[in-house]
Design a protein around this motif. Structure first.
Motif, short mmCIF file in Angstrom:
data_model
loop_
_atom_site.label_atom_id
_atom_site.label_comp_id
_atom_site.label_asym_id
_atom_site.label_seq_id
_atom_site.Cartn_x
_atom_site.Cartn_y
_atom_site.Cartn_z
N LYS A 343 -42.80 -34.84 37.56
CA LYS A 343 -41.42 -34.61 37.12
C LYS A 343 -40.56 -35.84 37.32
O LYS A 343 -40.77 -36.62 38.25
CB LYS A 343 -40.82 -33.40 37.86
CG LYS A 343 -41.56 -32.10 37.58
CD LYS A 343 -40.82 -30.91 38.16
CE LYS A 343 -41.49 -29.60 37.76
NZ LYS A 343 -40.71 -28.43 38.18
N HIS A 344 -39.58 -35.96 36.43
CA HIS A 344 -38.64 -37.08 36.50
C HIS A 344 -37.23 -36.54 36.32
O HIS A 344 -36.97 -35.76 35.40
CB HIS A 344 -38.93 -38.10 35.41
CG HIS A 344 -40.36 -38.57 35.38
ND1 HIS A 344 -41.33 -37.88 34.67
CD2 HIS A 344 -40.96 -39.62 35.97
CE1 HIS A 344 -42.48 -38.51 34.84
NE2 HIS A 344 -42.29 -39.56 35.62
N ASP A 345 -36.35 -36.97 37.20
CA ASP A 345 -34.93 -36.63 37.13
C ASP A 345 -34.19 -37.93 36.84
O ASP A 345 -33.91 -38.70 37.75
CB ASP A 345 -34.49 -36.01 38.46
CG ASP A 345 -32.99 -35.87 38.58
OD1 ASP A 345 -32.37 -35.38 37.62
OD2 ASP A 345 -32.44 -36.27 39.63
N ILE A 346 -33.92 -38.19 35.57
CA ILE A 346 -33.44 -39.51 35.16
C ILE A 346 -32.09 -39.39 34.46
O ILE A 346 -31.73 -38.35 33.93
CB ILE A 346 -34.45 -40.20 34.21
CG1 ILE A 346 -34.68 -39.34 32.95
CG2 ILE A 346 -35.76 -40.47 34.93
CD1 ILE A 346 -35.59 -39.98 31.92
N CYS A 423 -33.03 -41.72 39.56
CA CYS A 423 -32.54 -40.63 40.42
C CYS A 423 -31.18 -40.20 39.91
O CYS A 423 -30.20 -40.91 40.09
CB CYS A 423 -32.42 -41.08 41.87
SG CYS A 423 -33.94 -41.71 42.61
N ALA A 424 -31.12 -39.04 39.29
CA ALA A 424 -29.86 -38.57 38.71
C ALA A 424 -29.16 -37.56 39.61
O ALA A 424 -28.02 -37.77 40.00
CB ALA A 424 -30.10 -37.98 37.32
N ASP A 434 -40.12 -45.27 47.81
CA ASP A 434 -40.72 -46.56 47.46
C ASP A 434 -40.35 -46.98 46.04
O ASP A 434 -40.24 -48.18 45.75
CB ASP A 434 -42.25 -46.48 47.58
CG ASP A 434 -42.70 -46.28 49.02
OD1 ASP A 434 -42.04 -46.84 49.92
OD2 ASP A 434 -43.70 -45.57 49.24
N GLU A 435 -40.14 -45.99 45.18
CA GLU A 435 -39.83 -46.30 43.78
C GLU A 435 -38.49 -47.01 43.63
O GLU A 435 -38.36 -47.94 42.84
CB GLU A 435 -39.81 -45.01 42.95
CG GLU A 435 -41.19 -44.44 42.65
CD GLU A 435 -42.00 -45.32 41.73
OE1 GLU A 435 -41.57 -45.53 40.57
OE2 GLU A 435 -43.05 -45.81 42.17
N ILE A 436 -37.48 -46.58 44.38
CA ILE A 436 -36.16 -47.17 44.14
C ILE A 436 -36.12 -48.65 44.52
O ILE A 436 -35.34 -49.41 43.95
CB ILE A 436 -35.03 -46.41 44.87
CG1 ILE A 436 -35.19 -46.48 46.39
CG2 ILE A 436 -34.94 -44.97 44.40
CD1 ILE A 436 -33.93 -46.05 47.12
#
Length: 470
Positions: A343-346, A423-424, A434-436
């Motif tokens: 999942k992605h919250d963009i 990250c929305a 780690d992604e940010i």
């Protein structure tokens, strides 16, 4: 004396649990994150939380604050080492005060969002925070992630609705800043440091929230369109016609709405082959003389004439309104029936969403063709829930989830390319810590680390979430 015995001495046997009794608090809603803990504790006051923090400093034990445990990024789950405690705000659930002249409500962090909404409603007021998890999530959790929801387009994220906070700092001190002011420019905005910090800087224990008068008229419709471009054109057109009365503009892909309709077993909503996207639109009006229903119908008729809209249904009563919202809010539950997804919250500039979807969908299909896209979210503010599931049952769930890193790279690189955010509204948690660091500048990361070190010098507040000090 051990930390466990000290906690029992402070709170009593009934409000300190461990072992199997604690398991419910050590797994997230999506069942993606599991942790261990020395104990789960249930304070009933801000003073008790302050004393717990001081004990943890003494014993060098880290703290994981937890509200309704509805985090989708693992923010409220401890790590696997078992060297932390979980502080549940379950019993910190009092509504302290309501002031109808100031339109301010003061609530404790453990209050369930739906209970706050109902309380405001009894006083002819409206708290514009609406989430699918509102029956279980807490306002403290909402504040800690700067939650969004379906009304951000008009009222903003939770940050915009919080006038002041009460916080237990990482050193066990109590910051009482429960103001009712709309304007306060007396130095740094301390509350804005804690909102969205996911308990990594301190523990939010109470908040003063803005209230609004209830609208006299609420008009809700489902609008069917062929393309995302048509949806964006309708959004622009609706803004020009409704202005600040346009409260909600939700988007649902054909596949996502079909999942939801089947999940709730709704037979009266038909999605034909021409329809690729469905919009949930809602208008609020405070002037009884103005017929919002007629105005919405006129706008939709013009949309049909301009070939922006294929069809539309305007709710004729509250039951239909509830059905439309049930369809939208049941998508996450319907997804759960598919198994675990990536999942992605963009968030993206609205003008870039169409190109992002075309480009990213094509890349993902080229990488791994056996996938389904469940795409929905808040088009009005550019926030998409862009979720990927396996499309064939003979592909194991474990194998599919092993592709997460590659899929993240494709999606997140494209979000960055189109000047968006990965990250929305769900926060960072441990899922994206780690992604940010890949998409923020060196200076941004360094400043975040400096804030963390300054406000949490013992590094005991939810370590490993939001920002890594390693």
């Amino acid at each position: 004396m051990s930390i466990f015995k000290s906690l029992v001495t402070l709170l009593g046997n009934n409000r300190v649990i461990k072992g199997q009794d604690a398991n419910l608090f050590l797994i997230d809603w999506r069942k993606r994150f599991f942790g261990n803990t020395i104990a789960v504790v249930f304070p009933k006051s801000t003073i008790e939380i302050s004393e717990i923090v001081k004990l943890c400093i003494h014993y060098k034990i880290s703290i994981v604050p937890q509200g309704g445990n509805t985090s989708l990024c693992g923010g409220s789950i401890p790590d696997s080492y078992g060297q932390s405690i979980v502080i549940s705000t379950k019993f910190l659930n009092n509504i302290r005060n309501i002031n109808l002249q100031d339109d301010v409500l003061i609530v404790e962090a453990g209050c369930i969002l739906k209970n706050i909404q109902d309380y405001a409603n009894k006083h002819n007021r409206f708290l514009p925070i609406s989430l699918a998890s509102e029956g279980t999530c807490t306002i403290g959790g909402n504040l800690s992630t700067n939650a969004g929801g379906t009304q951000v387009f008009r009222y903003g994220n939770v940050r915009e609705l919080a006038l002041g906070l009460e916080v237990v700092t990482a050193e066990g001190l109590i910051l009482n800043n429960l103001k009712s002011l709309r304007k306060d420019n007396s130095g740094y905005s301390l509350k804005d440091l804690y909102i969205g910090s996911e308990g990594t800087l301190g523990i939010i224990t109470a908040a003063s929230l803005k209230l609004y008068h209830k609208p006299l008229i609420i008009c809700t419709g489902l609008v069917y369109v062929n393309s995302i471009e048509d949806a964006i054109n309708l959004l622009s057109y609706s803004k020009s016609k409704f202005g600040s009365n346009l409260i909600t503009f939700e988007i649902m892909s054909k596949y996502s709405i079909e999942l939801s309709i089947n999940f709730i077993n709704e037979k009266n909503i038909i999605i034909n082959d021409q329809i690729n996207w469905v919009i949930l639109i809602e208008i609020h009006n405070y002037e009884e003389k103005v017929s919002t229903l007629n105005l919405l119908e006129k706008v939709l008729i013009l949309g049909l004439e301009k070939n922006i809209i294929i069809d539309a249904i305007v709710a004729k009563n509250s039951e239909q309104q509830s059905l439309f919202w049930k369809i939208r809010e049941s998508i996450p539950l319907a997804e759960a029936k598919l198994g675990k997804g990536i999942k992605h919250d963009i968030s993206l500039p609205i003008s870039s969403i169409s190109e992002f979807l075309k480009f990213t969908n094509q890349q993902l299909i080229s990488f791994f063709k056996d996938i389904n896209f469940v795409i929905f979210g808040h088009l009005g503010d550019g926030n998409l829930h862009y979720n990927i599931f396996r499309s064939q049952n003979d592909i194991s769930e474990d194998f599919f989830l092993s592709l997460q890193s590659e899929i993240y790279n494709i999606v997140h690189n494209n979000v960055y390319k189109f000047n968006g955010s990965i990250c929305a509204e769900h926060g960072v948690g441990q899922l994206k810590v780690d992604e940010i660091s890949k998409y923020k500048s060196f200076l941004e990361i360094e400043l975040m680390k400096k804030i963390k070190i300054a406000l949490d010098p013992h590094n005991i507040m939810n370590p490993g979430k939001v920002i890594s000090l390693n």
